[in-house]
Design a protein around this motif. Structure first.
Motif, PDB file in Angstrom:
ATOM      1  N   PHE A 129     134.570  23.468  54.496  1.00 33.12           N
ATOM      2  CA  PHE A 129     134.543  23.494  55.954  1.00 33.12           C
ATOM      3  C   PHE A 129     133.853  24.743  56.503  1.00 33.12           C
ATOM      4  O   PHE A 129     133.848  25.795  55.867  1.00 33.12           O
ATOM      5  CB  PHE A 129     135.981  23.474  56.501  1.00 33.12           C
ATOM      6  CG  PHE A 129     136.791  22.269  56.087  1.00 33.12           C
ATOM      7  CD1 PHE A 129     136.832  21.132  56.884  1.00 33.12           C
ATOM      8  CD2 PHE A 129     137.504  22.265  54.904  1.00 33.12           C
ATOM      9  CE1 PHE A 129     137.579  20.028  56.511  1.00 33.12           C
ATOM     10  CE2 PHE A 129     138.253  21.169  54.516  1.00 33.12           C
ATOM     11  CZ  PHE A 129     138.290  20.039  55.325  1.00 33.12           C
TER      12      PHE A 129
ATOM     13  N   ARG B 216     144.508  22.443  63.009  1.00 30.06           N
ATOM     14  CA  ARG B 216     144.226  21.137  62.420  1.00 30.06           C
ATOM     15  C   ARG B 216     143.510  21.261  61.082  1.00 30.06           C
ATOM     16  O   ARG B 216     143.691  20.450  60.186  1.00 30.06           O
ATOM     17  CB  ARG B 216     143.342  20.341  63.380  1.00 30.06           C
ATOM     18  CG  ARG B 216     143.905  19.005  63.743  1.00 30.06           C
ATOM     19  CD  ARG B 216     142.890  18.127  64.448  1.00 30.06           C
ATOM     20  NE  ARG B 216     142.440  17.034  63.580  1.00 30.06           N
ATOM     21  CZ  ARG B 216     143.237  16.107  63.065  1.00 30.06           C
ATOM     22  NH1 ARG B 216     144.521  16.136  63.303  1.00 30.06           N
ATOM     23  NH2 ARG B 216     142.763  15.152  62.296  1.00 30.06           N
ATOM     24  N   GLY B 217     142.681  22.287  60.986  1.00 33.22           N
ATOM     25  CA  GLY B 217     141.905  22.494  59.760  1.00 33.22           C
ATOM     26  C   GLY B 217     142.769  22.616  58.525  1.00 33.22           C
ATOM     27  O   GLY B 217     142.351  22.249  57.426  1.00 33.22           O
ATOM     28  N   GLN B 218     143.994  23.125  58.694  1.00 35.91           N
ATOM     29  CA  GLN B 218     144.894  23.275  57.552  1.00 35.91           C
ATOM     30  C   GLN B 218     145.285  21.910  56.995  1.00 35.91           C
ATOM     31  O   GLN B 218     145.301  21.697  55.794  1.00 35.91           O
ATOM     32  CB  GLN B 218     146.151  24.054  57.967  1.00 35.91           C
ATOM     33  CG  GLN B 218     145.874  25.519  58.257  1.00 35.91           C
ATOM     34  CD  GLN B 218     145.532  26.274  56.981  1.00 35.91           C
ATOM     35  OE1 GLN B 218     146.222  26.176  55.989  1.00 35.91           O
ATOM     36  NE2 GLN B 218     144.428  27.008  57.009  1.00 35.91           N
TER      37      GLN B 218
ATOM     38  N   PHE C 174     144.331  28.297  52.717  1.00 38.25           N
ATOM     39  CA  PHE C 174     145.755  28.341  53.039  1.00 38.25           C
ATOM     40  C   PHE C 174     146.198  29.798  53.061  1.00 38.25           C
ATOM     41  O   PHE C 174     146.191  30.456  52.024  1.00 38.25           O
ATOM     42  CB  PHE C 174     146.555  27.524  52.016  1.00 38.25           C
ATOM     43  CG  PHE C 174     146.006  26.126  51.823  1.00 38.25           C
ATOM     44  CD1 PHE C 174     145.705  25.335  52.937  1.00 38.25           C
ATOM     45  CD2 PHE C 174     145.775  25.604  50.565  1.00 38.25           C
ATOM     46  CE1 PHE C 174     145.205  24.052  52.782  1.00 38.25           C
ATOM     47  CE2 PHE C 174     145.264  24.323  50.398  1.00 38.25           C
ATOM     48  CZ  PHE C 174     144.973  23.549  51.515  1.00 38.25           C
TER      49      PHE C 174
ATOM     50  N   GLU D 291     143.554  19.160  57.438  1.00 33.93           N
ATOM     51  CA  GLU D 291     142.340  18.546  56.892  1.00 33.93           C
ATOM     52  C   GLU D 291     142.010  19.099  55.516  1.00 33.93           C
ATOM     53  O   GLU D 291     141.627  18.350  54.613  1.00 33.93           O
ATOM     54  CB  GLU D 291     141.171  18.770  57.852  1.00 33.93           C
ATOM     55  CG  GLU D 291     141.363  18.014  59.155  1.00 33.93           C
ATOM     56  CD  GLU D 291     140.146  18.088  60.059  1.00 33.93           C
ATOM     57  OE1 GLU D 291     139.260  18.935  59.797  1.00 33.93           O
ATOM     58  OE2 GLU D 291     140.089  17.300  61.014  1.00 33.93           O
ATOM     59  N   ALA D 292     142.186  20.408  55.361  1.00 32.85           N
ATOM     60  CA  ALA D 292     141.899  21.007  54.056  1.00 32.85           C
ATOM     61  C   ALA D 292     142.868  20.461  53.014  1.00 32.85           C
ATOM     62  O   ALA D 292     142.473  20.143  51.892  1.00 32.85           O
ATOM     63  CB  ALA D 292     141.994  22.524  54.137  1.00 32.85           C
ATOM     64  N   GLY D 293     144.126  20.314  53.400  1.00 35.20           N
ATOM     65  CA  GLY D 293     145.120  19.759  52.479  1.00 35.20           C
ATOM     66  C   GLY D 293     144.751  18.345  52.075  1.00 35.20           C
ATOM     67  O   GLY D 293     144.733  17.996  50.895  1.00 35.20           O
ATOM     68  N   ARG D 294     144.436  17.522  53.080  1.00 35.30           N
ATOM     69  CA  ARG D 294     144.084  16.143  52.785  1.00 35.30           C
ATOM     70  C   ARG D 294     142.804  16.062  51.960  1.00 35.30           C
ATOM     71  O   ARG D 294     142.656  15.201  51.116  1.00 35.30           O
ATOM     72  CB  ARG D 294     143.908  15.319  54.078  1.00 35.30           C
ATOM     73  CG  ARG D 294     145.103  15.283  55.007  1.00 35.30           C
ATOM     74  CD  ARG D 294     146.403  14.908  54.339  1.00 35.30           C
ATOM     75  NE  ARG D 294     146.367  13.625  53.648  1.00 35.30           N
ATOM     76  CZ  ARG D 294     146.628  12.464  54.201  1.00 35.30           C
ATOM     77  NH1 ARG D 294     146.933  12.392  55.469  1.00 35.30           N
ATOM     78  NH2 ARG D 294     146.582  11.356  53.504  1.00 35.30           N
ATOM     79  N   SER D 295     141.865  16.975  52.232  1.00 40.45           N
ATOM     80  CA  SER D 295     140.569  16.890  51.552  1.00 40.45           C
ATOM     81  C   SER D 295     140.680  17.218  50.061  1.00 40.45           C
ATOM     82  O   SER D 295     139.806  16.846  49.290  1.00 40.45           O
ATOM     83  CB  SER D 295     139.527  17.775  52.225  1.00 40.45           C
ATOM     84  OG  SER D 295     139.673  19.105  51.801  1.00 40.45           O
TER      85      SER D 295
ATOM     86  N   ASN E 140     139.165  27.217  56.198  1.00 40.72           N
ATOM     87  CA  ASN E 140     140.488  26.555  56.128  1.00 40.72           C
ATOM     88  C   ASN E 140     141.223  26.855  54.833  1.00 40.72           C
ATOM     89  O   ASN E 140     141.871  25.979  54.260  1.00 40.72           O
ATOM     90  CB  ASN E 140     140.353  25.037  56.298  1.00 40.72           C
ATOM     91  CG  ASN E 140     139.851  24.661  57.675  1.00 40.72           C
ATOM     92  OD1 ASN E 140     139.844  25.489  58.580  1.00 40.72           O
ATOM     93  ND2 ASN E 140     139.412  23.437  57.832  1.00 40.72           N
TER      94      ASN E 140
END
Lengths: 223, 240
Positions: free
Chosen positions: B83, A121-123, B89, A125-129, B87
């Motif tokens: 985070f 899920r963190g991926q 990529f 969230e990181a994209g959206r953030s 996180n």
């Protein structure tokens, strides 16, 4: 007094050009069928993880009904059944491609769904953030990672679909198995011909496995 | 910069935030502390709308995050997030991690983005790791790349969600050093952390949260040497 069986290389040699023509059809059907299956599978796999319950259900019904029925029945339904209802003729080749496409699509959908759900899920969230939209996150962040995880099960499905094309004998597509049958009908050399047919399938499936293996390793090294 | 009024957030029956009021001024460094499960991370995640708030208002740089007219993608670029688990990529190099935001969100051309990315990587001391994939970076290096990635969008505020909690002790320092430098440069930051040293050195204010409400807020000197509330005292007693 022997058993009367003598292995005849000559018939293999003579049948190879015909069998290769059949193999070419087999490959064509597999390639186009899988292209269709990949498109259908990606679409319905993503539908299944959609937050919209209606979209989710539509994807689910497709996957369940295809997985729950034999390929042979699907092939005959598409070739003999559907044209009656739609009042149109379907070329055997087209029916074959569509059958392989629809069938593999259901299995590919599950592969796609599993791969997407396995990305943390963190991926997302990181994209959206960093301001990426939902679609951009899917395209640039999730898809490349999910695709990597799809390769081994996809390879498996490619091999299964390739072998499934042999069921198209029932609609009279002149693919590899059908060609073998026809040759045997005229020369009665079942042992040699079926052996050659089997070896041809095996060579293709082994090549698929090899290519996917290389692809997997290449992508592995990069990350 | 950020105005939070009577913020409530529930997950099903569980009310995690129970009426938070908080103002964060431009250039201010705010440290949020509190026991686990107290709602600290949820509060951060409500600020850039990774969580949908249940009631109340959150205004970031004049934009109400719950207003339907607000472009959430825009709000998120205004409030960058770092985070606990980095996180990054994994399929992109350190540099690509930093430049994807400017390229895709700001429509910056590749050369300009690359130049910006290299500047930011050198700011966090990792220009030599630009072409390295995250798997080959240490935890501290990953977190520094993640900070650079957030900075690439030129956010007005940076939110840090326990940025050093997943790091080996010897790697914490390098990340805190980068954060301290940002603080000195006047970056507005909201940091969930238990690093007392960092709070003491950089924070303008420490907020202590427990059970979804703000129990106490004060300057770091005051809150560490002279906590007024019993719960703050017992928490600090356990952490120090």
């Amino acid at each position: 007094m022997g058993t009367g069986f003598d292995f005849n290389f000559q018939v293999i040699w003579e049948s190879v050009p015909f069998l290769l023509t059949g193999l070419k059809l087999t490959l064509l059907i597999t390639i186009f069928g899988l292209l269709m299956g990949f498109f259908l599978g990606t679409l319905t796999g993503l539908m299944k993880i959609s937050r919209n319950i209606v979209i989710q259900k539509i994807g689910g019904i497709y996957i369940e009904s295809i997985r729950g029925t034999p390929v042979m029945v699907q092939v005959m339904f598409i070739y003999f059944g559907l044209p009656l209802a739609l009042n149109m003729r379907v070329a055997p080749m087209v029916a074959g491609i569509v059958a392989i496409g629809i069938n593999s699509g259901a299995y590919i959908a599950e592969i796609v769904r599993g791969a997407f759900q396995s990305i943390e899920r963190g991926q997302t969230e990181a994209g959206r953030s960093i301001g990426l939209s939902n679609l951009q996150t899917l395209l640039y962040i999730i898809w490349p990672q999910a695709f990597r995880r799809m390769i081994p099960p996809l390879g498996n499905q490619f091999i299964i679909s390739l072998k499934d094309t042999s069921l198209l004998v029932v609609v009279g597509v002149g693919e590899l198995t059908r060609t073998g049958q026809e040759i045997i009908a005229s020369n009665f050399r079942a042992f040699e011909i079926w052996l050659t047919v089997a070896v041809m399938y095996l060579m293709v499936t082994m090549s698929i496995a090899k290519v996917l293996n290389l692809m997997e390793r290449r992508l592995e090294i990069r990350a | 910069m950020i105005q939070i009024r009577n913020l409530h957030k529930s997950f099903g029956d569980l009310e995690v935030l129970r009426g938070i009021d908080l103002d964060i001024a431009v250039g201010e460094v705010t440290v949020i502390m509190g026991p686990s499960g107290s709602g600290k991370s949820t509060l951060l995640r409500c600020i850039n709308r990774l969580e949908k708030i249940t009631s109340g208002t959150v205004i970031v740089d004049g934009q109400d995050v719950m207003d339907k007219k607000t472009d959430l993608n825009f709000v998120r670029t205004e409030a960058g997030m770092v985070f606990q688990q980095f996180n990054l990529f994994p399929h992109m190099t350190a540099l690509e991690n930093v430049t994807i935001g400017p390229i895709k969100v700001r429509k910056m051309n590749h050369n300009k983005a690359k130049k910006l990315g290299m500047e930011l990587l050198s700011k966090v001391g990792l220009e030599d790791k630009a072409l390295t994939y995250p798997d080959h970076l240490s935890g501290g290096q990953k977190q520094r790349v993640a900070i650079a990635r957030s900075l690439a969008l030129k956010p007005k505020v940076l939110l840090f969600d326990e940025p050093t909690s997943a790091l080996d002790p010897e790697l914490v320092g390098e990340v805190l050093e980068v954060m301290k430098q940002l603080g000195r440069e006047g970056m507005t930051m909201v940091v969930v952390t238990h690093e007392m040293g960092f709070a003491r050195e950089v924070a303008d204010r420490v907020i202590f949260i427990d059970e979804g409400v703000i129990i106490e807020e004060d300057t770091p000197e005051e809150i560490f040497s002279n906590p007024k509330h019993d719960r703050t005292k017992s928490f600090l007693g356990k952490v120090i």
